[in-house]
Design a protein around this motif. Sequence first.
Motif, mmCIF file in Angstrom:
data_model
loop_
_atom_site.group_PDB
_atom_site.id
_atom_site.type_symbol
_atom_site.label_atom_id
_atom_site.label_comp_id
_atom_site.label_asym_id
_atom_site.label_seq_id
_atom_site.Cartn_x
_atom_site.Cartn_y
_atom_site.Cartn_z
ATOM 1 N N LEU A 1 0.838 -1.208 0.000
ATOM 2 C CA LEU A 1 0.000 0.000 0.000
ATOM 3 C C LEU A 1 0.866 1.248 0.000
ATOM 4 O O LEU A 1 1.849 1.346 0.749
ATOM 5 C CB LEU A 1 -0.982 0.065 1.198
ATOM 6 N N ASN B 1 -6.524 5.171 -3.172
ATOM 7 C CA ASN B 1 -5.579 4.114 -3.566
ATOM 8 C C ASN B 1 -6.263 2.796 -3.959
ATOM 9 O O ASN B 1 -5.823 2.115 -4.889
ATOM 10 C CB ASN B 1 -4.540 3.887 -2.450
ATOM 11 N N ILE B 2 -7.343 2.457 -3.271
ATOM 12 C CA ILE B 2 -8.077 1.219 -3.590
ATOM 13 C C ILE B 2 -8.679 1.348 -5.003
ATOM 14 O O ILE B 2 -8.589 0.426 -5.818
ATOM 15 C CB ILE B 2 -9.187 0.994 -2.523
ATOM 16 N N ASP C 1 -14.800 1.761 1.212
ATOM 17 C CA ASP C 1 -13.549 1.956 1.957
ATOM 18 C C ASP C 1 -13.749 3.211 2.808
ATOM 19 O O ASP C 1 -14.692 3.985 2.573
ATOM 20 C CB ASP C 1 -12.374 2.129 0.969
ATOM 21 N N SER D 1 -8.422 8.224 4.505
ATOM 22 C CA SER D 1 -7.377 7.201 4.508
ATOM 23 C C SER D 1 -6.278 7.553 5.499
ATOM 24 O O SER D 1 -6.226 8.678 6.011
ATOM 25 C CB SER D 1 -6.781 7.082 3.099
ATOM 26 N N CYS E 1 -12.272 -3.351 2.053
ATOM 27 C CA CYS E 1 -10.895 -3.805 2.312
ATOM 28 C C CYS E 1 -10.582 -3.884 3.802
ATOM 29 O O CYS E 1 -9.655 -4.569 4.196
ATOM 30 C CB CYS E 1 -9.912 -2.890 1.602
ATOM 31 N N PRO F 1 -9.656 -1.667 7.451
ATOM 32 C CA PRO F 1 -10.626 -1.477 8.519
ATOM 33 C C PRO F 1 -11.823 -0.625 8.086
ATOM 34 O O PRO F 1 -11.661 0.325 7.313
ATOM 35 C CB PRO F 1 -9.812 -0.748 9.595
HETATM 36 N N1 NVA Z 1 -7.727 3.712 1.673
HETATM 37 C C1 NVA Z 1 -7.305 3.120 2.928
HETATM 38 C C2 NVA Z 1 -7.066 1.640 2.748
HETATM 39 C C3 NVA Z 1 -6.675 0.919 3.996
HETATM 40 C C4 NVA Z 1 -6.376 -0.533 3.757
HETATM 41 C C5 NVA Z 1 -6.054 3.820 3.433
HETATM 42 O O1 NVA Z 1 -5.164 4.090 2.616
HETATM 43 O O2 NVA Z 1 -5.984 4.102 4.613
#
Ligand code: NVA
Length: 309
Positions: free
Chosen positions: A130, A166-167, A227, A231, A267, A269
């Motif tokens: 990530l 990002n997702i 999500d 983030s 995804c 939490p």
């Molecule tokens: N979009 C979230 C995903 C966490 C798995 C983040 O970047 O915090």
Amino acid sequence: EEKTGLKDFLHINDFDKGTILKILDRAKEVKALLKSGERTYLPFKGKTMAMIFAKPSMRTRVSFETGFYLLGGHAIFLGPKDIEMGKREETRDVARVLSRYNDIIMARLFAHQDLLDLANYASVPVVNGLTDYNHPCQIMADALTMIEHIGQIEGTKVVYVGDGNNIVHSWLLLAAVIPFHFVCVCPKGYVPDPKTVEIAQQAGVSKIEITHDPKEAVKGADVVYSDVWASMGQKDEAADRRKAFQGFQVDEELMKIAGPQAYFMHCLPAERGVEVTNGVVEAPNSIVFPQAENRMHAQNAIMLHSLGL
Ligand code: NVA
Ligand code: CP
């Protein structure tokens, strides 16, 4: 440095459709083996992995560490306070030092450029755990979960409701490789990166839509995905974002509009009562926990591929 026979895993569209499907097949195979209690398949025996975390994690840390161990290897956790990559030491130095101890590096970072630099200077494969830009291991696990529950990814309709983050970028990059209908329905100021949308559209593989009306978007979806609205790294924006995302909560009414075929995915939490209701997370068509479980199996297959095993 040259990585002969070794491959980084940084973006889903670095690979062709055949390779992605092959990795997902391998994930299914090794998952079945591990679920059967078999503990003699040890392809990572004698290998070590360095895991760099600049951000918090439950799933990514535990699934990588457990998966690597179950297949015979040893994983080393380096938390935000340990090596302070880019602060205590330059990324290019971290890359070259860790490459001399370890067979593979997994990293969860803020800036995507830091991951690219790490991969560039490392002589061992780097796996993306990530970044602010994307989360390919998550979407590989999601794809595996869709194959298990729906039978395929091809031809399905996936509707992501919320922040173009990002997702979403990883969903778009999957859609550049495998044909399906991907919709990101988000508030106007929270659209995904236009260049990434363009990559997905220009690949000409999938139908891609960026829209702003959740009730219209979810109709006929095979998957409704959500999500967090803020983030990691954006938590100070949480209050403003809650206002901006009014109407984008996935609730029972929205799932009803989607239809009885629709699975709910997240995804994790999750913030129950914010981007999704408690009822939707707990409903029989919610597959968030199989999805979380599949992180380990998808990543085992990714690491096998990265190491040429
Ligand atoms: N979009 C979230 C995903 C966490 C798995 C983040 O970047 O915090
Ligand atoms: N989905 C996911 O990456 O979870 P963690 O942040 O707990 O690793």
